[in-house]
Each structure stands twice: as structure tokens, then as C-alpha cells.
Design a protein around this motif. Structure first.
Motif, PDB file in Angstrom:
ATOM      1  N   GLY A 126       0.321  -1.201   0.086  1.00 49.68           N
ATOM      2  CA  GLY A 126      -0.033  -0.046  -0.389  1.00 49.68           C
ATOM      3  C   GLY A 126       1.051   1.486   0.090  1.00 49.68           C
ATOM      4  N   ILE A 127       2.304   1.028  -0.103  1.00 51.42           N
ATOM      5  CA  ILE A 127       3.091   2.284  -0.080  1.00 51.42           C
ATOM      6  C   ILE A 127       3.020   3.013  -1.443  1.00 51.42           C
ATOM      7  N   SER A 128       3.130   4.279  -1.261  1.00 56.70           N
ATOM      8  CA  SER A 128       2.534   5.018  -2.855  1.00 56.70           C
ATOM      9  C   SER A 128       4.255   4.904  -3.127  1.00 56.70           C
ATOM     10  N   TRP A 129       4.412   4.662  -4.874  1.00 59.18           N
ATOM     11  CA  TRP A 129       5.793   4.968  -5.208  1.00 59.18           C
ATOM     12  C   TRP A 129       6.303   5.735  -4.555  1.00 59.18           C
ATOM     13  N   LEU A 130       6.225   7.329  -4.933  1.00 54.63           N
ATOM     14  CA  LEU A 130       6.621   8.656  -4.644  1.00 54.63           C
ATOM     15  C   LEU A 130       7.419   8.467  -2.705  1.00 54.63           C
ATOM     16  N   ARG A 131       6.879   7.491  -2.237  1.00 50.17           N
ATOM     17  CA  ARG A 131       7.367   7.117  -0.415  1.00 50.17           C
ATOM     18  C   ARG A 131       8.127   6.679  -1.090  1.00 50.17           C
ATOM     19  N   LEU A 132       8.752   5.516  -1.803  1.00 52.40           N
ATOM     20  CA  LEU A 132       8.890   3.951  -1.783  1.00 52.40           C
ATOM     21  C   LEU A 132      10.448   5.320  -2.544  1.00 52.40           C
ATOM     22  N   ILE A 133      10.247   5.718  -3.433  1.00 47.78           N
ATOM     23  CA  ILE A 133      11.121   6.347  -4.037  1.00 47.78           C
ATOM     24  C   ILE A 133      11.815   7.395  -3.151  1.00 47.78           C
ATOM     25  N   GLU A 134      11.471   7.989  -2.916  1.00 47.19           N
ATOM     26  CA  GLU A 134      11.919   9.148  -1.484  1.00 47.19           C
ATOM     27  C   GLU A 134      12.890   8.406  -0.531  1.00 47.19           C
ATOM     28  N   THR A 135      13.078   6.903  -0.251  1.00 49.51           N
ATOM     29  CA  THR A 135      12.847   6.135   0.837  1.00 49.51           C
ATOM     30  C   THR A 135      14.573   5.996   0.001  1.00 49.51           C
ATOM     31  N   LEU A 136      14.637   5.086  -0.801  1.00 46.00           N
ATOM     32  CA  LEU A 136      15.579   4.699  -1.434  1.00 46.00           C
ATOM     33  C   LEU A 136      16.562   5.363  -2.182  1.00 46.00           C
ATOM     34  N   LEU A 137      15.905   7.570  -1.871  1.00 50.62           N
ATOM     35  CA  LEU A 137      16.799   7.722  -3.043  1.00 50.62           C
ATOM     36  C   LEU A 137      17.971   8.544  -1.568  1.00 50.62           C
ATOM     37  N   ASP A 138      17.441   8.097  -0.347  1.00 48.75           N
ATOM     38  CA  ASP A 138      19.076   8.102   1.187  1.00 48.75           C
ATOM     39  C   ASP A 138      19.996   7.402   0.235  1.00 48.75           C
ATOM     40  N   TYR A 139      19.551   6.008   0.076  1.00 49.46           N
ATOM     41  CA  TYR A 139      20.094   4.980  -0.760  1.00 49.46           C
ATOM     42  C   TYR A 139      21.397   4.913  -2.003  1.00 49.46           C
ATOM     43  N   GLY A 140      20.815   6.034  -2.366  1.00 51.78           N
ATOM     44  CA  GLY A 140      21.596   6.600  -3.697  1.00 51.78           C
ATOM     45  C   GLY A 140      20.372   4.555  -4.664  1.00 51.78           C
ATOM     46  N   LEU A 141      19.036   4.536  -4.525  1.00 50.25           N
ATOM     47  CA  LEU A 141      18.366   3.632  -5.272  1.00 50.25           C
ATOM     48  C   LEU A 141      17.471   4.260  -5.620  1.00 50.25           C
TER      49      LEU A 141
END
Ligand SMILES: Cc1cc2nc3c(=O)[nH]c(=O)nc-3n(C[C@H](O)[C@H](O)[C@H](O)COP(=O)(O)OP(=O)(O)OC[C@H]3O[C@@H](n4cnc5c(N)ncnc54)[C@H](O)[C@@H]3O)c2cc1C
Length: 483
Positions: A126-141
């Protein structure tokens, strides 16, 4: 409503509150109203249908355990269920058809594990793509692919609506290829882990494009990718569709480096979607994400091809803004009219010209405002979205445009392609043209959900008879011509 029904609903609500926090068990009329629709506008007779089959509850489970208990409770009490993400896939895919409970998945938004070594992430569906993208961004992913509706739409929604077209798909493959495993809740509430190799009664392939009729995707383990250091934008205008498609196809087929995003639009689409727009009749847009040396090679390659096809380079600021506003682009078209109608088609690479010729033949004598938007999927597949901008006061025009889309849909199926999104509204076509797959899914569904409680009237049976629909379009065409 009789007294025992009211008592039953009261008991159900209280019992659910024992395992889901009461604030997330809603019978609020506004919550209920909001889940009866989506972005696709429907004629009046549909509203009557929607009014009759509104949900009684909107419930937001926060974990797989809560989701499983909720579905078990509904199943045992014979209460219909509808799974809903952001409601962005339209065509009534996530609106109720038999009342009951709308299961809003968006509280299930946790990331359980990011594994940079194995390049995977495990998260709630149920996670939004935006939240997933923003979280992964911190790891360079970043995710390997996602829909352009990423600001609102959820991961689970992309999986079950097919995930064949969107950002990253051409370069990294469709959503299905990124999935390692799913935690899946069947209609009776039982939980099963499904992997790429699962050989049980449910396989990964069954869940892709299932529009939630077989159960709910609760958690996802998927492959992710390293973010690249360089992002470059390419945009050229063309006088003719033929030239634009040649350019689009050359970029698509270039194995040296595939665009991360690739689209082709007509001038109307650009005009309705942005404040300013390129001068020529067609516009091809590509975004490259790679190492600096590869992206600069891609720019040079695109420039070379475009100059042979008389392409006119579009200014860099426009290309950057287009990327920034990608999620709003399609939605913006709706600002220009009171009644936006659209249809989405899955069209093969080699049928892009056929499709366009038929579209022009069908629309050249019509007076309605239209727009054309083509987005690349993986090699061989594309989503074409046709828009009709109509006036709410002109119902003849509304039905007339629907009739034009109906002709194009029948043409596209006869040309061995299909619709992109099915939902309740397009199920009629799926039953007619994909009868084998429909019957396979019907058997599967019957075994899992014999009372057809979950997401009914999608893919396996339609609410409206096909002869009624045919008659409606026949009348619509004649009325529109005389309007
Ligand atoms: C502006 C815009 C851009 C878009 N761009 C793209 C694009 O690039 N590519 C693309 O493919 N589509 C695109 N779409 C369509 C849509 O956004 C996608 O299909 C999206 O993935 C749907 O997600 P959602 O959360 O809105 O799901 P919903 O619309 O709420 O649900 C879609 C279907 O999935 C079911 N469902 C939702 N979650 C689950 C779950 N966890 N388990 C089981 N069933 C579930 C629902 O019951 C429903 O049948 C776009 C739409 C808009 C409005």
C-alpha cells in the motif's frame, strides 16, 4: 433497511474494531462517497448503478495480519469487498459494485527491509511510489520501474493492473520482472507467499493483470537499481506522425542504451498538458539515465537520427519541466473541459501506424476536441491514451465520443492488440476478445471465492449486457452526427 440488517452491520463494525483501530473503520458518508468514483467520468446511468452499490464501510488495515483478519471476517459473513489503492487506474477498477467493504490499502505503507547488497527492497503493497522513491533515494537507489502516476498510486496497484508501461519499463523490463516474491491474502483471509517459481494453485502470472479479483497483494519483495549519475533529456518536434514514429521507434530499438522514459504526443496533448508547447504537430520525448559518457552518446545519437528525419530540437527548459511535471501531465488535460473522456490501448510497436490511421479516419469528421498520447512500455508494447474533451451539457457529444472509442477498441482487438486497463467499465471487451483468459480466471476465482465477494464484475463477468452496449453506441453515433 430492516432492523436485523442494521444490527448485523453494527455487529460487523464492532467486531472489526477489535482488530483494526476504530479510526480506520469508517462508515462516514464522505469516505464512502469518495470511493464510489475515480478520474474517469461516467454517464448518468452509471451514477444510478454506483448509488445502489455504494460501500457501507471504508476500512484501512495497517498490516498483513489486519488485512487477513478483515478479509476472513468479510468472507465468513458473505460481505462483498473491493480493494482500493489511490483509485488512479480508473474505469471503475477500484470502486464497489455490490456494496460491502472498501479495503483502502494505503495504511499499509511500511518499508520492511532495504538490502543494497542484493539490490532488493521489501515493503507493504500500500506504499505510494513517491514515498518508496524518496526513501530509496537516501541510499542512492531507485525502483526499476513505476507508473507516471507515482505521486499517488501504490505499489500493489501497478502489479495487478499489469505494470507493462511506465517509467523505467523500456530500460529495465515490466513490473513483473522486478518482483522476487509477494505476500498474498486470498479472499478467505489465508496468507500465501508467492515467488517467481511458485507452482501452487496461484502463480505470479495469475496475479499480474488480475485487477484484484483473486486476492490482495499485501507485501512485495522487488529488485531495485542503482541511481545513475547522469540524466539527460531529448525532445524533437516533427511535421508528420510517420516521421515522429520513425524517430520514436529508432530510440526504442537502440540496444546501446534504452531511454528510461519515452513518449510521443500530438500538439493537442502538449497544449492541454503544459502552459507552453512545441511548435510542430508531433513531439517525441526521451529521458536517459546512465553514466555521463553513455547519456552524452545517447544525445548525439538522437540528434543524428532526428536531423535525418527533419526533427526540430525543443528547448532544454521545456524538456526539464516536462520531466518535473510528468505525474501531472495527463491529469492537466482535464482542466480544459467539464467532462473528460479517455480510453487506453495496448498497441504493438509494428501497429502504431495502423492504429493512428484508423484513429484519424474515425475522428477527422468529428468536431470534438481531442488529444493523443503514446507512452512506451517494454520492447513490443506501448500504451496509447486517447482523450475526448467534452461539455457536461452536451450529452450527445459525450456518448458520440464514447462510440468513437468503441469503434477504435474493436478495431484494435481485431488487429490482435487490446485495451490497456480493464476495470468494471471495460470488462465487456475483455470477455468478448479474451474469452480464454476470462474463462481461466473464472475457474481460478470460483475455487478461491465461490460467492464472488471480492472485486466482482471485473474480468470474469460483466454487469451490462453486450447487446445493450452495442445498441447504446449505435444510437449515440446517429445522434452525434445529427447534433
Ligand atoms: C496521471 C496518470 C498517469 C498514469 N500513468 C500510468 C503508467 O505510466 N503506467 C500504468 O500502467 N498506468 C498508469 N496509470 C494508471 C494507474 O495510475 C496505474 O494503473 C496505477 O498503478 C494504479 O494504482 P492505484 O494505487 O491507483 O490503484 P487503484 O486504481 O486503486 O486500483 C487498481 C486496481 O488494482 C486493485 N488493487 C489495488 N491495490 C491492490 C492490492 N494491493 N492487491 C490487489 N489488488 C489491488 C484494485 O482493486 C483495482 O482493481 C496512470 C493514471 C493516471 C491518472
Amino acid at each position: 433497511m430492516n432492523a436485523s440488517k442494521v444490527r448485523e452491520e453494527g455487529n460487523f463494525t464492532e467486531e472489526v474494531k477489535e482488530f483494526i483501530p476504530p479510526t480506520h473503520v469508517s462508515t462516514d458518508p464522505y469516505d464512502i462517497e469518495a470511493t464510489t468514483g475515480d478520474l474517469s467520468l461516467l454517464p448518468k446511468y452509471h451514477y444510478k448503478f454506483k448509488e445502489e452499490y455504494k460501500a457501507t464501510h471504508v476500512i484501512r488495515p495497517g498490516s498483513t495480519d489486519e488485512l487477513s483478519k478483515l478479509m476472513k471476517k468479510c468472507y465468513e459473513s458473505s460481505i462483498p469487498m473491493t480493494i482500493r489503492g489511490a483509485g488512479s487506474s480508473c474505469y471503475s477498477a477500484s470502486t464497489p459494485t455490490r456494496g460491502g467493504v472498501v479495503i483502502d490499502m494505503r495504511r499499509m505503507d511500511k518499508i520492511h527491509d532495504i538490502d543494497p547488497k542484493n539490490m532488493t527492497v521489501r515493503c507493504d503493497a500500500g506504499i505510494s511510489w513517491l514515498r518508496l522513491i524518496e526513501t530509496l533515494l537516501d541510499y542512492g537507489l531507485g525502483p526499476k520501474c513505476y507508473p507516471t502516476s507515482y505521486k499517488a498510486s501504490i505499489v500493489g496497484g501497478f502489479i495487478v493492473t499489469s505494470g507493462k508501461v511506465g517509467v523505467g519499463v523500456l530500460r529495465n523490463g515490466p513490473m513483473k520482472n522486478a518482483i522476487r516474491s509477494l505476500v498474498f491474502v486470498k479472499p478467505d483471509g489465508s496468507v500465501e507467499k508467492i515467488t517467481r517459481d511458485s507452482q501452487g494453485d496461484l502463480k505470479l502470472n495469475d496475479i499480474i493483470s488480475s485487477f484484484g479479483i483473486l486476492g490482495a497483494v499485501a507485501e512485495v519483495e522487488m529488485e531495485i537499481t542503482l541511481l545513475n549519475k547522469s540524466m539527460e533529456y531529448v525532445g524533437y518536434g516533427f511535421h508528420t506522425y510517420e516521421m515522429a514514429v520513425k524517430f520514436f521507434r529508432t530510440l526504442k530499438d537502440n540496444d546501446a542504451s534504452k531511454p528510461f522514459f519515452l513518449s510521443l504526443s500530438d500538439k493537442n496533448f502538449e497544449k492541454y498538458a503544459h502552459w507552453t508547447y512545441p511548435a510542430r504537430a508531433f513531439f517525441v520525448y526521451a529521458v536517459y539515465s546512465d553514466t555521463p559518457s553513455v547519456t552524452s552518446q545517447c544525445l548525439a545519437f538522437a540528434k543524428d537520427v532526428a536531423s535525418n528525419l527533419d526533427g526540430l530540437a525543443v528547448e532544454g527548459w521545456y524538456l526539464k519541466e516536462k520531466w518535473r511535471d510528468l505525474a501531472d501531465t495527463e491529469v492537466n488535460v482535464g482542466r480544459w473541459c467539464q467532462n473528460l473522456i479517455f480510453q487506453e490501448y495496448l498497441v504493438s510497436d509494428d501497429k502504431l501506424e495502423d492504429f493512428y490511421d484508423f484513429y484519424i479516419k474515425k475522428t477527422s469528421r468529428q468536431r470534438y476536441r481531442n488529444a493523443f498520447y503514446l507512452m512506451s512500455g517494454t520492447k513490443g508494447e506501448n500504451r496509447i491514451k486517447l482523450f475526448g474533451l467534452s461539455d457536461i451539457a452536451n450529452s450527445r457529444e459525450f456518448f458520440g465520443i464514447k462510440a468513437v472509442f468503441n469503434d477504435i477498441t474493436n478495431f484494435n482487438y481485431r488487429n490482435n492488440d487490446s485495451l490497456y486497463t480493464i476495470g468494471v467499465v471495460n470488462t465487456q471487451y475483455f470477455l468478448k476478445y479474451n474469452s480464454e483468459r476470462a474463462s481461466y480466471l473464472r475457474n481460478l476465482k470460483y475455487n478461491l471465492d465461490p460467492e464472488d465477494l471480492l472485486n466482482s464484475y471485473r474480468l470474469t463477468k460483466a454487469k451490462m449486457r453486450s447487446w445493450r452496449l452495442g445498441l447504446l453506441f449505435w444510437i449515440a453515433k446517429r445522434l452525434y452526427k445529427t447534433a
